[in-house]
Structure formats: structure tokens, C-alpha cells
Write a protein that holds these residues in place. Structure first.
Motif, PDB file in Angstrom:
ATOM      1  N   LYS A  31       0.842  -1.195   0.000  1.00  0.00           N
ATOM      2  CA  LYS A  31       0.000   0.000   0.000  1.00  0.00           C
ATOM      3  C   LYS A  31       0.880   1.250   0.000  1.00  0.00           C
ATOM      4  CE  LYS A  31      -3.923  -2.033   2.509  1.00  0.00           C
ATOM      5  NZ  LYS A  31      -4.783  -1.902   3.713  1.00  0.00           N
ATOM      6  N   GLU A  32       0.286   2.396  -0.244  1.00  0.00           N
ATOM      7  CA  GLU A  32       1.083   3.625  -0.310  1.00  0.00           C
ATOM      8  C   GLU A  32       1.605   4.052   1.059  1.00  0.00           C
ATOM      9  OE1 GLU A  32       0.526   6.855  -2.759  1.00  0.00           O
ATOM     10  OE2 GLU A  32      -0.415   5.770  -4.397  1.00  0.00           O
ATOM     11  N   ASP A  33       1.046   3.477   2.126  1.00  0.00           N
ATOM     12  CA  ASP A  33       1.623   3.728   3.458  1.00  0.00           C
ATOM     13  C   ASP A  33       2.632   2.643   3.823  1.00  0.00           C
ATOM     14  OD1 ASP A  33       0.025   1.553   3.957  1.00  0.00           O
ATOM     15  OD2 ASP A  33      -1.139   2.486   5.579  1.00  0.00           O
ATOM     16  N   GLN A  34       3.011   1.824   2.822  1.00  0.00           N
ATOM     17  CA  GLN A  34       4.024   0.769   2.933  1.00  0.00           C
ATOM     18  C   GLN A  34       3.600  -0.419   3.800  1.00  0.00           C
ATOM     19  OE1 GLN A  34       5.482   4.175   3.948  1.00  0.00           O
ATOM     20  NE2 GLN A  34       5.039   4.422   1.770  1.00  0.00           N
ATOM     21  N   THR A  35       2.333  -0.484   4.173  1.00  0.00           N
ATOM     22  CA  THR A  35       1.861  -1.641   4.921  1.00  0.00           C
ATOM     23  C   THR A  35       1.520  -2.778   3.969  1.00  0.00           C
ATOM     24  OG1 THR A  35      -0.387  -0.743   4.939  1.00  0.00           O
ATOM     25  CG2 THR A  35       0.965  -0.334   6.883  1.00  0.00           C
ATOM     26  N   VAL A  36       1.524  -3.983   4.520  1.00  0.00           N
ATOM     27  CA  VAL A  36       1.173  -5.171   3.750  1.00  0.00           C
ATOM     28  C   VAL A  36      -0.342  -5.259   3.647  1.00  0.00           C
ATOM     29  CG1 VAL A  36       1.180  -7.693   3.785  1.00  0.00           C
ATOM     30  CG2 VAL A  36       3.249  -6.429   4.400  1.00  0.00           C
ATOM     31  N   GLY A  37      -0.834  -5.351   2.425  1.00  0.00           N
ATOM     32  CA  GLY A  37      -2.269  -5.495   2.191  1.00  0.00           C
ATOM     33  C   GLY A  37      -2.559  -6.769   1.432  1.00  0.00           C
ATOM     34  N   GLU A  38      -3.741  -6.834   0.821  1.00  0.00           N
ATOM     35  CA  GLU A  38      -4.168  -8.046   0.117  1.00  0.00           C
ATOM     36  C   GLU A  38      -3.287  -8.371  -1.079  1.00  0.00           C
ATOM     37  OE1 GLU A  38      -8.646  -9.147  -0.002  1.00  0.00           O
ATOM     38  OE2 GLU A  38      -8.553  -6.962  -0.201  1.00  0.00           O
ATOM     39  N   ASP A  39      -2.808  -7.334  -1.775  1.00  0.00           N
ATOM     40  CA  ASP A  39      -2.004  -7.586  -2.971  1.00  0.00           C
ATOM     41  C   ASP A  39      -0.703  -8.313  -2.622  1.00  0.00           C
ATOM     42  OD1 ASP A  39      -3.420  -6.201  -5.272  1.00  0.00           O
ATOM     43  OD2 ASP A  39      -3.357  -4.585  -3.810  1.00  0.00           O
ATOM     44  N   THR A  41      -0.121 -10.018   0.125  1.00  0.00           N
ATOM     45  CA  THR A  41      -0.460 -11.316   0.713  1.00  0.00           C
ATOM     46  C   THR A  41      -0.759 -12.346  -0.358  1.00  0.00           C
ATOM     47  OG1 THR A  41      -1.317 -10.258   2.717  1.00  0.00           O
ATOM     48  CG2 THR A  41      -2.040 -12.517   2.281  1.00  0.00           C
ATOM     49  N   GLU A  42      -1.586 -11.979  -1.332  1.00  0.00           N
ATOM     50  CA  GLU A  42      -1.940 -12.936  -2.393  1.00  0.00           C
ATOM     51  C   GLU A  42      -0.717 -13.344  -3.196  1.00  0.00           C
ATOM     52  OE1 GLU A  42      -4.712 -14.645  -3.294  1.00  0.00           O
ATOM     53  OE2 GLU A  42      -5.557 -13.917  -1.412  1.00  0.00           O
ATOM     54  N   TYR A  43       0.166 -12.397  -3.463  1.00  0.00           N
ATOM     55  CA  TYR A  43       1.373 -12.684  -4.240  1.00  0.00           C
ATOM     56  C   TYR A  43       2.239 -13.724  -3.534  1.00  0.00           C
ATOM     57  CZ  TYR A  43       5.943 -11.902  -6.444  1.00  0.00           C
ATOM     58  OH  TYR A  43       7.153 -12.070  -7.065  1.00  0.00           O
ATOM     59  N   TYR A  44       2.521 -13.500  -2.255  1.00  0.00           N
ATOM     60  CA  TYR A  44       3.376 -14.432  -1.515  1.00  0.00           C
ATOM     61  C   TYR A  44       2.646 -15.736  -1.179  1.00  0.00           C
ATOM     62  CZ  TYR A  44       6.937 -10.832  -0.991  1.00  0.00           C
ATOM     63  OH  TYR A  44       7.916  -9.893  -1.243  1.00  0.00           O
ATOM     64  N   LEU A  45       1.366 -15.619  -0.860  1.00  0.00           N
ATOM     65  CA  LEU A  45       0.614 -16.810  -0.464  1.00  0.00           C
ATOM     66  C   LEU A  45       0.523 -17.812  -1.610  1.00  0.00           C
ATOM     67  CD1 LEU A  45      -0.878 -18.073   1.893  1.00  0.00           C
ATOM     68  CD2 LEU A  45      -2.966 -16.908   1.143  1.00  0.00           C
ATOM     69  N   GLU A  46       0.393 -17.321  -2.816  1.00  0.00           N
ATOM     70  CA  GLU A  46       0.325 -18.222  -3.962  1.00  0.00           C
ATOM     71  C   GLU A  46       1.629 -19.012  -4.109  1.00  0.00           C
ATOM     72  OE1 GLU A  46      -0.715 -17.663  -8.642  1.00  0.00           O
ATOM     73  OE2 GLU A  46      -2.191 -17.066  -7.143  1.00  0.00           O
ATOM     74  N   ARG A  47       2.767 -18.375  -3.844  1.00  0.00           N
ATOM     75  CA  ARG A  47       4.053 -19.071  -3.921  1.00  0.00           C
ATOM     76  C   ARG A  47       4.229 -20.029  -2.744  1.00  0.00           C
ATOM     77  NH1 ARG A  47       2.751 -15.077  -7.208  1.00  0.00           N
ATOM     78  NH2 ARG A  47       3.987 -15.164  -9.097  1.00  0.00           N
ATOM     79  N   ALA A  48       3.690 -19.655  -1.577  1.00  0.00           N
ATOM     80  CA  ALA A  48       3.747 -20.566  -0.426  1.00  0.00           C
ATOM     81  C   ALA A  48       2.913 -21.817  -0.701  1.00  0.00           C
ATOM     82  CB  ALA A  48       3.245 -19.852   0.821  1.00  0.00           C
ATOM     83  N   LYS A  49       1.731 -21.632  -1.244  1.00  0.00           N
ATOM     84  CA  LYS A  49       0.892 -22.783  -1.604  1.00  0.00           C
ATOM     85  C   LYS A  49       1.556 -23.617  -2.695  1.00  0.00           C
ATOM     86  CE  LYS A  49      -3.538 -20.700  -0.321  1.00  0.00           C
ATOM     87  NZ  LYS A  49      -4.832 -20.128  -0.806  1.00  0.00           N
TER      88      LYS A  49
END
Length: 656
Positions: A31-39, A41-49
Motif C-alpha cells: 500500500k502507499e503507506d508501505q503496509t502489507v495489504g491483500e495484494d 499477501t496474495e502474491y506471496y501466499l500463492e508461492r507458499a501454496k
């Protein structure tokens, strides 16, 4: 099948389920405040799965004042970043994947407009020759405060449940700058001798161990050789001897793993190798580090295939295999390897488009990176699920180039019945030309992947079949996809372009005429032109590159330009910018030298035109009149590169 690859291992006391580590690669998904959001999470989670053992997050900011590399960059610079990061960590842990954050400060390798329009900071006032920013030397107290920033960032990561941290001491970023005599010319306690140059990273490591505990894992991503000799640089720089020495010292102070890399921005192709580089190109430098230390060694090595990764482990070259772009291209690379489905891996073709979009999109905050062969990469939420509502309806796809093949693949996944009509005798379209210049074989991988997937999906491909209205009506299509590609531009306004000694790049590379020991004028110095020039040179032709603009390769992405020009160095190429082709004559070409306002005759045997591509869209109006549901994709819609063709086909099929 891959016994070494899927054996568990340890970094410090942290156990990892296999030997595959997803390397940090900036995506611009925060996000623009540099926090981790859905985008994110989905990117990394797909690689974890997809089975990755350890994920190292992208370059993670530790300082907001002068440490900004991009606006949408994951950060641990403030306490507000802890809670969102913990949600990501918890999600990854459910998949059995461990997670590190990579603590990062860009130093001189960033831009003032990202850092309050102030000069960028560095150990010494030595500007980066790529970023070309006004650069200020850090005061001693500022360096001490940056040590604290790294330590505080690690502590925040630990509070979020992150399993360990990696210090980014590679690629010419701040820690790397302190280590190198090329960028560190200080006279205080952080400069001069090896020990002083090492003190910055040493204080960070000891500080993290003190704050987070001696058992909290620390990896260091280290450029072990800046490779500035490749640029002809004769002065002092950080070379492999110092890389070995630093690795040993890092082990002594408690670092748990060395993540081997090489190069800085000024030797960029060595840290992000283009297509022409081979798998294993980093082996000698990795080997030198592995032989010097007893802690685990991690490394990327242009690895694209599981067999090569397994061999690195068998040979004792590394303890953990690092995958970067390979996992951008295919998030299920690990799972497919484990299941013995190597043929289903969508291999990274090393086109460097992800890095190109890092510069063109992420840094100026336009959007996330893009991958040429995987449109979903960093866009997982946009393309979250395939709507499988095709119900067996027929979709006619006209053209079996990249766009048509990708559209057919997605349509088949969605339950449609695609039928491909291709007038040529094989699939691939322009790839059958693009793969002919030296060391461009990897580009064939996208066609090999599509061919295998379409066969498994039982997609019908009709070769030697030119699409007509009657033939299309015969299959009763629900929709028609026009993927007829593009053709080389041949300006009819130039007299003589229809002569027998004038070829397009397609004719040259397609094997229509074999040129050897000829004097050739290559008109146009775009990326395709430069690659064609190497092809001609390799076949012992004397080549002159004639370019109307005032410089050769103007507008070519810098990595491709540098790679091509480096390859052409070994030949006696005659570069002729500021020359406009007026006419092809009996003797050769008539040119206008736009600098001197002179017309000159230049003797050559053959002329090769590299003047761009135009869309083949002659069928568009005809088919739109005959069929209600028509989609235009690939070069038939907008002339572009592999990424544009793949994305165009994917997107149209996804949304049908």
C-alpha cells in the motif's frame, strides 16, 4: 526424484521444509503507506501454496527520511507496519512456509524525488552513474542512527512473527556501498581500512543479535564481486577476494547464512542477467564463497529448471537454491517439480521485463511489476479465479502465435472449446523468428509450454489453414479471437525497397536467404535490429548499422541495449547514426547524413530492413461484420513484445 531439493535444512536453528528459497524481488504491491495489504499477501501466499520452503520478502524499508526506494514498498520503519505484517506471516505459516524480511536502504541508488527532493545519501559523495543523483556524504552520527534503524526494523519484524531477517548488502545498496572502496572514501571510523568499511554491517549484525536474541536468524545478501572490471574500471572496487574475506568475517560475528550475489547498478546485467546468459553463469563466484565458509550458502544462478537446481545441491555448490524470476513466472514451480511435472513449469525466459517494469512502473508508482509469461504475477487479485462457465461453447482463434495460444489455453481452462486456425505449418508466429539470433533459445520455452498445455487440454489446432468467413462459420463459434500478428514495415515510399537484395528481418532470420561474407546495411537499430546485426556478424558478414536518429539503440531498454552492444564489441560493426535511407540502388544505398546535410552513396551487397512492425488486421472489419462477438488480441491489436501478446491473449480470454 529430486532427493536433495526436497530434503529439509536449517538456517541457524530454523528448520526449513525443503532447499528452495524464494528470493527478494521488488514488486510494488504494498500500500502507499508501505503496509502489507491483500495484494502483497496474495502474491506471496500463492508461492507458499506452490511449495516454497522459505520466502524472503522484497527489499523492506527501514528508514523513511532517506531510505525510500519506491513508494509502494514494504516497510518496517514504523510500528504501524507490525500488525499487517503479522497477518501475512500467519497466512504463510499455515502453508508450512517460513518467512524473512530483507532489511534495505538504497543509499545512493535511488532518486531524490522519492526522498523529499533532497540529495540522496551515501558513505561518500560518489553519485551512482545510473541514477545520476546529487549525492551527499552521511555524517558519522547519521551512520550510527542508520545502524539503529536496521536493528529496530529487525525487532519490528520479530514482533510480527517473522522467522528471520536478511540484510541487503548487495547490488550497490547502502551496506554494499560501505563495504566497497569504490563508494566508501570516508576518513572516520566507517571508512579507510577493511575493518572500518566492515564496521557498518558488523554493528548492524551485532545490534540485531543483541535486540532479537542470538538465535534469531540473520542472512546477508552479499555482492561478492562488483564486477566493475567488465566496464573497464581500473581503480579499487569490491572484488571476489574481498567478498570471500567479508563472508568469513560475517560468519565469525554470528551471521547464519550468506546469500551470494554479484554486481551493482553500474554492472546491472550481472545482477539481473538477460536471456543470453546461461544457467549456472555465477558458479565460480558461488563456489569461492562456499569453500570459504561453514554456514549455509544460498544463491541464485539463473536457475530455471529443477534438474539444474538439484545438480547445484548434488555438487555441493550451495546449501539452498534461490529462485527469483523463476517463481514470478510460475508460482507452482516447486510443487510441479515435486510431482514430477517439469514439463508443466512455465519457465522464466529471462527477458528482464519484470526489471523493466520495476523501473518504469514501480519506482514512479504507476503500478506493480509485470511478467512477460505470467500475467497474473503481482496481479493475483485482478485475476483471482477463472470463471469456468464456458459450457463447451466454441471459440475460433485465428492465429497460433503467442497471443492466440495463450488465449486458447485460458479459454480451455474456463470450459470453452477453442479451435485454432493457423495458416503456417507450425505454431509460434514471430517467436519462430525471434529465436534465431545467437543465444535467444530460451524464448522458445513459452511456445513449448503452450504446446504442452494445449495438448493436455485437448485444444484443436488446424495448421496450414487460412481463416475465411466460410471456414469460421463452419465451426459455429460463440466468439472469434483475431490473433493474426504483425508484419515488418517496408516503406513503399523508399525507392528500391522491392529489389531482390533487400530483406526484412523476418526473411533474414526465417532462413529465406543465407547471407555469408557479404557487406550488409542494416537499417534501424531497435532491439530486433541489434540482435539481427549479431546474427549477421556471426555468419561472417560485414555489417553497417544505419540509424536515422542521432544515436544507436535509442529507446531500447537499457539491459537489452548493453547486452547487445557488449556482444557486438567483438565484431567490426560500422555504426552510422544520423543517417536516413533515401534509396536502394544498384551499388547499395543512398543516405542523407542529417548532421552534415549531405547525400552519400554507400556500397553494400544486401540491405536488411528493421523498421518496426505493423498490425495484420485485414480480417478485422470483415469478421466484425459477420460475427457478433469478435476480440482482437496481440500484435493484430497493438504491436508489442512477448509480454503484450501474452497479456492481451490472457486478458481477453479471462474476461470473455
Amino acid at each position: 526424484m529430486y532427493n536433495k531439493l526436497f530434503k529439509n535444512g536449517n538456517i541457524g536453528k530454523l528448520e526449513i521444509k525443503n532447499r528452495i528459497i524464494m528470493m527478494a524481488l521488488a514488486t510494488g504491491t504494498a500500500k502507499e503507506d508501505q503496509t502489507v495489504g491483500e495484494d502483497v499477501t496474495e502474491y506471496y501466499l500463492e508461492r507458499a501454496k506452490g511449495g516454497v520452503g522459505l520466502i524472503i520478502a522484497e527489499n523492506t524499508r527501514i528508514n523513511d527520511e532517506n531510505g525510500v526506494a519506491a513508494k509502494c514498498q514494504v516497510s518496517v520503519a514504523r510500528d504501524e507496519h507490525i500488525a499487517p505484517l503479522k497477518k501475512l506471516v500467519d497466512a504463510l505459516h499455515k502453508e508450512g512456509t517460513k518467512f524473512f524480511v530483507q532489511l534495505h536502504h538504497p543509499g545512493r541508488e535511488t532518486y531524490s524525488n522519492l526522498n523529499g527532493d533532497k540529495p540522496v545519501v551515501a558513505p561518500s559523495a560518489v553519485p551512482c552513474n545510473v541514477c545520476k543523483q546529487n549525492t551527499r556524504q552521511l555524517e558519522t552520527v547519521e551512520v550510527e542512527n542508520l545502524v539503529k534503524d536496521f536493528v529496530c526494523g529487525a525487532k519490528r519484524a520479530q514482533k510480527a512473527g517473522v522467522d528471520g531477517v536478511e540484510l541487503h548488502a548487495a547490488h550497490g545498496y547502502l551496506i554494499s556501498q560501505f563495504l566497497s572502496p569504490y563508494t566508501n572514501r570516508r576518513t572516520d571510523k566507517y571508512g579507510g581500512s577493511f575493518e572500518n568499511r566492515f564496521s557498518f554491517v558488523k554493528e548492524i549484525v551485532l545490534g540485531i543479535k543483541n535486540a532479537c536474541g542470538q538465535d534469531y536468524p540473520i542472512s546477508v545478501r552479499l555482492t561478492v564481486d562488483e564486477l566493475l572490471n567488465l566496464n573497464g574500471f581500473k581503480g579499487e572496487y569490491f572484488n571476489l577476494n574481498e567478498g570471500v574475506k567479508v563472508s568469513r568475517e560475517l560468519e565469525k560475528i554470528g551471521v547464519d547464512a550468506i546469500n551470494v550475489s554479484n554486481g551493482i547498478y553500474e554492472t546491472f546485467n550481472s545482477l539481473s542477467e538477460p536471456m543470453t546468459y546461461d544457467q549456472g553463469c555465477r558458479t565460480p563466484r558461488i563456489k569461492a564463497i562456499k569453500e570459504a565458509v561453514n554456514i549455509p550458502v544460498i544463491a541464485v544462478n539463473m536457475i530455471k529448471e529443477p534438474s539444474f537446481a538439484e545438480k547445484m545441491l548434488e555438487d555441493g555448490l550451495v546449501d539452498f537454491v534461490g529462485l527469483g524470476r523463476a517463481l514470478v513466472a510460475d508460482p507452482n514451480w516447486v510443487k510441479k517439480a515435486a510431482e514430477g511435472r517439469e514439463e508443466d513449469i512455465n519457465r522464466c525466459i529471462s527477458c528482464t521485463f519484470c526489471f523493466e517494469t520495476l523501473l518504469s512502473q514501480v519506482i514512479p508508482n504507476v503500478g506493480p511489476i509485470k511478467c512477460a509469461v505470467n500475467p497474473r504475477a503481482a496481479h493475483e487479485l485482478q485475476y483471482k479465479e477463472f470463471n469456468k462457465n464456458g459450457k463447451g461453447r466454441v471459440v475460433a482463434v485465428v492465429g497460433a502465435g503467442v497471443a492466440g495460444l495463450e488465449a486458447a489455453r485460458v479459454l480451455a481452462i474456463r470450459g470453452f472449446k477453442p479451435v485454432i486456425l493457423e495458416k503456417a505449418d507450425k505454431i509460434g508466429g514471430q517467436i519462430n523468428v525471434a529465436d534465431k539470433p545467437p543465444r535467444k533459445e530460451k524464448i522458445d520455452w513459452i511456445i513449448e509450454y503452450e504446446k504442452i498445455q494445449l495438448k493436455k487440454l485437448r485444444v484443436e489446432i488446424k495448421l496450414n489453414t487460412e481463416a475465411t468467413v466460410d471456414k469460421l462459420k463452419a465451426v459455429k463459434p460463440y466468439a472469434v479471437f483475431i490473433a493474426t500478428g504483425g508484419s515488418p514495415v517496408v516503406p513503399k515510399s523508399i525507392e528500391g525497397v522491392d529489389r531482390k537484395n533487400v530483406l526484412t528481418i523476418d526473411q533474414l532470420l526465417g532462413g529465406n536467404i543465407k547471407l555469408t561474407n557479404k557487406k550488409v546495411a542494416l537499417i534501424g537499430s531497435g532491439a530486433s535490429g541489434l540482435e539481427a546485426a549479431e546474427f549477421l556478424c556471426e555468419n561472417k558478414n560485414e555489417v553497417s548499422i544505419i540509424e536515422m536518429q542521432d544515436a544507436i539503440g535509442k529507446g531500447v531498454y537499457i539491459q537489452h541495449y548493453l547486452d547487445a552492444m557488449d556482444k557486438l564489441k567483438k565484431y567490426k560493426v560500422n555504426y552510422m547514426p544520423s543517417n536516413k535511407l533515401l534509396k536502394v540502388t544498384d551499388m547499395g544505398v543512398k543516405l542523407e547524413d542529417t548532421n552534415k546535410n549531405e547525400v552519400v552513396d554507400y556500397k553494400v551487397d544486401y540491405v536488411v530492413l528493421s523498421l518496426g512492425v505493423k498490425s495484420n488486421n485485414e480480417l478485422v472489419d470483415l469478421l466484425k461484420d459477420e460475427f457478433e462477438n469478435v476480440r482482437i488480441i496481440g500484435d493484430a491489436k497493438v504491436v508489442g513484445r512477448v509480454e503484450g501478446a501474452v497479456r492481451s491473449g490472457f486478458d481477453a480470454a479471462f474476461k470473455l
